[in-house]
Design a protein around this motif. Structure first.
Motif, PDB file in Angstrom:
ATOM      1  N   LEU A   1      39.273  52.084  40.243  1.00 37.11           N
ATOM      2  CA  LEU A   1      39.531  50.676  39.962  1.00 37.11           C
ATOM      3  C   LEU A   1      39.224  49.881  41.225  1.00 37.11           C
ATOM      4  CD1 LEU A   1      42.900  50.998  38.000  1.00 37.11           C
ATOM      5  CD2 LEU A   1      40.554  51.013  37.117  1.00 37.11           C
ATOM      6  N   ARG A   2      38.073  49.240  41.251  1.00 35.15           N
ATOM      7  CA  ARG A   2      37.653  48.513  42.442  1.00 35.15           C
ATOM      8  C   ARG A   2      37.577  47.013  42.145  1.00 35.15           C
ATOM      9  NH1 ARG A   2      39.629  51.997  44.351  1.00 35.15           N
ATOM     10  NH2 ARG A   2      38.743  53.869  45.316  1.00 35.15           N
ATOM     11  N   MET A   3      38.198  46.250  43.030  1.00 33.83           N
ATOM     12  CA  MET A   3      38.285  44.812  42.843  1.00 33.83           C
ATOM     13  C   MET A   3      36.919  44.170  42.673  1.00 33.83           C
ATOM     14  SD  MET A   3      37.998  41.535  44.255  1.00 33.83           S
ATOM     15  CE  MET A   3      37.949  41.718  46.031  1.00 33.83           C
ATOM     16  N   GLU A   4      35.913  44.626  43.411  1.00 32.03           N
ATOM     17  CA  GLU A   4      34.606  43.980  43.382  1.00 32.03           C
ATOM     18  C   GLU A   4      34.039  43.908  41.975  1.00 32.03           C
ATOM     19  OE1 GLU A   4      31.185  42.022  44.461  1.00 32.03           O
ATOM     20  OE2 GLU A   4      32.989  42.343  45.672  1.00 32.03           O
ATOM     21  N   TYR A   5      34.176  44.958  41.196  1.00 31.54           N
ATOM     22  CA  TYR A   5      33.613  44.970  39.845  1.00 31.54           C
ATOM     23  C   TYR A   5      34.453  44.134  38.883  1.00 31.54           C
ATOM     24  CZ  TYR A   5      30.932  48.614  42.056  1.00 31.54           C
ATOM     25  OH  TYR A   5      30.122  49.291  42.924  1.00 31.54           O
ATOM     26  N   PHE A   6      35.754  44.156  39.072  1.00 31.69           N
ATOM     27  CA  PHE A   6      36.627  43.289  38.284  1.00 31.69           C
ATOM     28  C   PHE A   6      36.325  41.818  38.580  1.00 31.69           C
ATOM     29  CE2 PHE A   6      40.647  40.870  38.093  1.00 31.69           C
ATOM     30  CZ  PHE A   6      40.900  40.965  36.732  1.00 31.69           C
ATOM     31  N   TYR A   7      36.137  41.516  39.842  1.00 37.09           N
ATOM     32  CA  TYR A   7      35.834  40.151  40.275  1.00 37.09           C
ATOM     33  C   TYR A   7      34.567  39.635  39.603  1.00 37.09           C
ATOM     34  CZ  TYR A   7      34.126  36.598  43.648  1.00 37.09           C
ATOM     35  OH  TYR A   7      33.631  35.473  44.254  1.00 37.09           O
ATOM     36  N   ARG A   8      33.560  40.455  39.492  1.00 43.50           N
ATOM     37  CA  ARG A   8      32.323  40.029  38.840  1.00 43.50           C
ATOM     38  C   ARG A   8      32.562  39.689  37.373  1.00 43.50           C
ATOM     39  NH1 ARG A   8      27.873  44.266  41.504  1.00 43.50           N
ATOM     40  NH2 ARG A   8      28.451  43.802  43.683  1.00 43.50           N
ATOM     41  N   GLU A   9      33.416  40.486  36.720  1.00 45.21           N
ATOM     42  CA  GLU A   9      33.754  40.181  35.329  1.00 45.21           C
ATOM     43  C   GLU A   9      34.487  38.842  35.235  1.00 45.21           C
ATOM     44  OE1 GLU A   9      32.929  41.808  32.462  1.00 45.21           O
ATOM     45  OE2 GLU A   9      31.623  42.930  33.838  1.00 45.21           O
ATOM     46  N   MET A  10      35.347  38.572  36.190  1.00 43.27           N
ATOM     47  CA  MET A  10      36.088  37.315  36.183  1.00 43.27           C
ATOM     48  C   MET A  10      35.168  36.126  36.444  1.00 43.27           C
ATOM     49  SD  MET A  10      39.091  38.163  35.343  1.00 43.27           S
ATOM     50  CE  MET A  10      40.148  36.799  35.763  1.00 43.27           C
ATOM     51  N   ARG A  11      34.189  36.312  37.285  1.00 40.74           N
ATOM     52  CA  ARG A  11      33.198  35.251  37.510  1.00 40.74           C
ATOM     53  C   ARG A  11      32.444  34.949  36.213  1.00 40.74           C
ATOM     54  NH1 ARG A  11      31.163  35.246  42.984  1.00 40.74           N
ATOM     55  NH2 ARG A  11      29.362  34.055  42.264  1.00 40.74           N
ATOM     56  N   ARG A  12      32.047  36.002  35.521  1.00 42.36           N
ATOM     57  CA  ARG A  12      31.333  35.803  34.255  1.00 42.36           C
ATOM     58  C   ARG A  12      32.232  35.125  33.216  1.00 42.36           C
ATOM     59  NH1 ARG A  12      29.800  41.395  35.446  1.00 42.36           N
ATOM     60  NH2 ARG A  12      27.655  41.440  36.249  1.00 42.36           N
ATOM     61  N   LYS A  13      33.499  35.538  33.185  1.00 45.87           N
ATOM     62  CA  LYS A  13      34.433  34.986  32.203  1.00 45.87           C
ATOM     63  C   LYS A  13      34.666  33.498  32.410  1.00 45.87           C
ATOM     64  CE  LYS A  13      39.238  35.350  30.619  1.00 45.87           C
ATOM     65  NZ  LYS A  13      40.488  36.149  30.648  1.00 45.87           N
ATOM     66  N   THR A  14      34.831  33.086  33.669  1.00 51.12           N
ATOM     67  CA  THR A  14      35.169  31.690  33.970  1.00 51.12           C
ATOM     68  C   THR A  14      33.956  30.810  34.220  1.00 51.12           C
ATOM     69  OG1 THR A  14      35.339  32.192  36.338  1.00 51.12           O
ATOM     70  CG2 THR A  14      37.362  32.410  35.017  1.00 51.12           C
TER      71      THR A  14
ATOM     72  N   ILE B   1      41.548  34.516  45.071  1.00 51.32           N
ATOM     73  CA  ILE B   1      42.395  34.123  43.940  1.00 51.32           C
ATOM     74  C   ILE B   1      41.874  34.732  42.637  1.00 51.32           C
ATOM     75  CG2 ILE B   1      43.247  32.158  42.600  1.00 51.32           C
ATOM     76  CD1 ILE B   1      42.933  30.495  45.212  1.00 51.32           C
ATOM     77  N   LEU B   2      40.627  34.444  42.307  1.00 49.24           N
ATOM     78  CA  LEU B   2      40.040  34.915  41.049  1.00 49.24           C
ATOM     79  C   LEU B   2      39.863  36.423  41.049  1.00 49.24           C
ATOM     80  CD1 LEU B   2      38.639  34.049  38.346  1.00 49.24           C
ATOM     81  CD2 LEU B   2      36.491  34.041  39.631  1.00 49.24           C
ATOM     82  N   GLY B   3      39.534  36.984  42.208  1.00 48.68           N
ATOM     83  CA  GLY B   3      39.332  38.418  42.316  1.00 48.68           C
ATOM     84  C   GLY B   3      40.603  39.150  42.686  1.00 48.68           C
ATOM     85  N   TRP B   4      41.015  38.994  43.934  1.00 43.51           N
ATOM     86  CA  TRP B   4      42.091  39.840  44.452  1.00 43.51           C
ATOM     87  C   TRP B   4      43.434  39.565  43.787  1.00 43.51           C
ATOM     88  CZ3 TRP B   4      41.829  44.273  46.536  1.00 43.51           C
ATOM     89  CH2 TRP B   4      42.962  44.846  47.122  1.00 43.51           C
ATOM     90  N   ARG B   5      43.827  38.314  43.664  1.00 41.82           N
ATOM     91  CA  ARG B   5      45.148  37.989  43.105  1.00 41.82           C
ATOM     92  C   ARG B   5      45.265  38.492  41.666  1.00 41.82           C
ATOM     93  NH1 ARG B   5      47.729  33.520  40.444  1.00 41.82           N
ATOM     94  NH2 ARG B   5      49.837  33.141  41.238  1.00 41.82           N
ATOM     95  N   GLU B   6      44.245  38.265  40.870  1.00 41.68           N
ATOM     96  CA  GLU B   6      44.266  38.739  39.487  1.00 41.68           C
ATOM     97  C   GLU B   6      44.211  40.267  39.423  1.00 41.68           C
ATOM     98  OE1 GLU B   6      44.256  36.834  36.510  1.00 41.68           O
ATOM     99  OE2 GLU B   6      44.648  35.029  37.697  1.00 41.68           O
ATOM    100  N   PHE B   7      43.455  40.870  40.335  1.00 41.18           N
ATOM    101  CA  PHE B   7      43.301  42.322  40.350  1.00 41.18           C
ATOM    102  C   PHE B   7      44.617  43.023  40.660  1.00 41.18           C
ATOM    103  CE2 PHE B   7      42.342  46.176  42.896  1.00 41.18           C
ATOM    104  CZ  PHE B   7      41.633  46.917  41.957  1.00 41.18           C
ATOM    105  N   VAL B   8      45.331  42.558  41.684  1.00 39.90           N
ATOM    106  CA  VAL B   8      46.556  43.265  42.061  1.00 39.90           C
ATOM    107  C   VAL B   8      47.637  43.102  40.997  1.00 39.90           C
ATOM    108  CG1 VAL B   8      46.068  43.227  44.537  1.00 39.90           C
ATOM    109  CG2 VAL B   8      47.433  41.382  43.531  1.00 39.90           C
ATOM    110  N   ARG B   9      47.651  41.969  40.312  1.00 38.94           N
ATOM    111  CA  ARG B   9      48.602  41.834  39.207  1.00 38.94           C
ATOM    112  C   ARG B   9      48.293  42.867  38.123  1.00 38.94           C
ATOM    113  NH1 ARG B   9      48.573  38.868  34.180  1.00 38.94           N
ATOM    114  NH2 ARG B   9      50.714  38.448  33.465  1.00 38.94           N
ATOM    115  N   GLY B  10      47.027  43.039  37.823  1.00 37.49           N
ATOM    116  CA  GLY B  10      46.654  44.041  36.840  1.00 37.49           C
ATOM    117  C   GLY B  10      47.062  45.432  37.261  1.00 37.49           C
ATOM    118  N   ILE B  11      46.849  45.755  38.535  1.00 39.49           N
ATOM    119  CA  ILE B  11      47.246  47.067  39.058  1.00 39.49           C
ATOM    120  C   ILE B  11      48.741  47.282  38.901  1.00 39.49           C
ATOM    121  CG2 ILE B  11      47.538  48.397  41.196  1.00 39.49           C
ATOM    122  CD1 ILE B  11      44.714  48.582  40.227  1.00 39.49           C
ATOM    123  N   TYR B  12      49.533  46.287  39.254  1.00 41.84           N
ATOM    124  CA  TYR B  12      50.990  46.417  39.206  1.00 41.84           C
ATOM    125  C   TYR B  12      51.465  46.804  37.808  1.00 41.84           C
ATOM    126  CZ  TYR B  12      55.938  45.108  39.430  1.00 41.84           C
ATOM    127  OH  TYR B  12      57.311  45.110  39.355  1.00 41.84           O
TER     128      TYR B  12
END
Length: 508
Positions: A145-158, A303-314
């Motif tokens: 689970l790597r933030m960089e790939y999640f972040y790219r999905e969030m960029r596409r989503k928003t 914010i869009l990457g790291w903050r959302e990612f760590v909440r998901g991890i938790y």
């Protein structure tokens, strides 16, 4: 039938899902200042005051909007001291048999609400950009689970910083343009500060009486406690700090607590600001030509990457996540984290700033206080509880993955592919701390050697079996192996002597 709408101290948003599901004509909003929430860890007095003052302002705003609000102050004679107790008390008063709540950001409170002898409807926290289900779907079946790939999905989503389905500038991040050494002078104003009004001063007096023995300076207090003031702080940062945020986001300077950082995370994490509005403000400034792409992207990624990612991890990792200890570190948190004197300038500066402001920026947390704790083998549960207690923006959903995962590698590599450890060289490169330190950062061994240099090799040696096969750490072990046997032995002995003296309470 009457219902109760619970609003917690980190849920101060008009868009809150519990409010959206409520009915002003029949429902009662319940808000409560309770001892348990201020003391389950010994929270910084500034953090407690921020939350209580903002709660009172938000309750008044809801009343102005036509809501009936049952508000319990900390010093109310009938205060039961717990969220559960206050809900039961208000249910008895109103005849309500149902509680509507936005899901808390902490397993402890989720379980407390679920154990109530009332019907409890937990609504998703829609203030986040990714739902818990979104993250769980993304994470399912992935080996890492790597933030960089999640972040790219969030960029596409928003659509943030996207053009025609591709990232603006042709790259997903611009890190190579960031992380410059500290500037010679700071050219922006400090984050906006606010003078407490009479109501906030009353909160400060109350916190001083009830939590005055907690670590941290209560005054001066200058946080925003309303959405309007938090919006003003956002606007100033976009104008003053963001243009050079990317360049110097990792820099540390004595006497400069804020540099180009926004200090907006406390407002985001209690709900006065929303993540998408903050990201859009940064994007708009880039579109207007007011900030460079490396600054806008670097800020948005946090914010869009790291903050959302760590909440998901938790939430994906479950209730035991904060107690994990993959490296079996057992040393107690040393007194220097609570302000005991130390010869290490970097730690002294970071802890002093934390005591004064309930704030330190991400590199001070990760590469100074966190790096030292990891190198020294401090129990990650104690480290986790310290971070949760001392920072105004610390709530378990965001703090635990940052500490247990990113900082302490106690999750065994779920958040990071390697432990974030470094010798004193990194701190020297990114700060001016080493220039006035009693230790010599250039000295690797012997009297005056920087403890980070000694403990770095001690950490690698004691965890060799786990990390020598890590492709990102191979060069470190090859360097270690090239040292002569006698030098390696002296490094280990000197590191262990340092740790023994630290454990004994000596000034180190």
């Amino acid at each position: 039938m009457a219902r109760l709408i619970l609003i917690l101290g980190d849920q101060l948003s008009e868009t809150l899902s519990a409010l959206q599901a409520g009915d002003k004509a029949r429902d009662t909003v319940v808000m409560a200042e309770v001892t348990e929430e201020g003391a389950y860890v010994r929270h910084h007095p500034k953090k407690i005051a921020l939350i209580l003052a903002a709660m009172r302002k938000f309750a008044s705003h809801l009343q102005d909007q036509g809501w009936g609000v049952a508000y319990t102050r900390l010093d109310d004679a009938k205060n039961t001291g717990t969220i559960a107790g206050e809900l039961l008390r208000r249910a008895a008063q109103t005849g309500a048999d149902e509680v509507i709540a936005t899901t808390p950001g902490e397993w402890r409170l989720i379980r407390e609400l679920q154990s109530l002898p009332l019907k409890v409807s937990l609504r998703p926290d829609t203030r986040f950009i990714a739902t818990r289900a979104d993250f769980a779907d993304w994470a399912e079946g992935r080996k890492q689970l790597r933030m960089e790939y999640f972040y790219r999905e969030m960029r596409r989503k928003t659509g943030l910083l996207m053009e025609g389905g591709k990232p603006v500038g042709g790259k997903w991040n611009f890190d190579q343009e960031n992380r410059k050494a500290p500037p010679k002078e700071i050219t922006c104003a400090d984050p906006m500060q606010f003078t407490p009004d009479a109501e906030t001063e009353a909160v400060l007096d109350l916190v001083a009486r009830r939590f005055g023995d907690h670590f941290g300076d209560l005054r001066p207090f200058h946080f925003a406690v309303t959405r309007a003031d938090a919006r003003r702080a956002l606007q100033q940062f976009i104008r003053e700090g963001l243009p050079l945020f990317g360049d110097y986001q990792d820099a540390m300077l004595r006497g400069q607590k804020w540099l180009y950082h926004s200090v907006l995370s406390p407002y985001l994490n209690i709900g006065l600001l929303l993540p998408l509005e903050v990201c859009r403000a940064a994007e708009d400034a880039w579109k207007a030509g007011d900030v460079p792409i490396n600054a806008a992207e670097g800020f948005i990624r946090q914010i869009l990457g790291w903050r959302e990612f760590v909440r998901g991890i938790y939430f994906v990792q479950g209730e035991d996540y904060p107690s994990r200890n993959a490296l079996d570190h057992r040393r107690a948190l040393p007194p220097l984290y609570w302000g005991a004197e130390t010869e290490m300038r970097c730690l002294s500066e970071a802890v002093a700033q934390t005591r004064e402001e309930a704030y330190a920026h991400h590199i001070q947390r990760l590469m100074v206080t966190g790096n030292f704790a990891l190198l020294a083998g401090i129990n990650p549960t104690e480290v986790h509880e310290w971070y949760l207690a001392v920072y105004a923006d610390a709530f378990e959903w965001v703090e635990a993955p940052n500490t247990v995962g990113m900082s302490q590698f106690a999750d065994g590599g779920i958040v990071g592919s390697k432990p974030y450890v470094s010798s004193g060289a990194y701190i020297n490169r990114m700060s001016d701390y080493c220039k006035s330190c009693a230790y010599k950062v250039s000295q690797k061994l012997g009297e005056g050697a920087c403890p980070f240099n000694l403990l770095y090799w001690h950490f690698l040696a004691r965890h060799r079996e786990r990390f020598e096969g890590n492709p990102r750490m191979g060069n470190m072990y090859r360097t270690w192996d090239r040292m002569e046997d006698g030098r390696r032995a002296r490094i280990i002995a000197q590191a262990e002597d340092f740790l023994t003296r630290m454990e004994a309470g000596d000034r180190v």
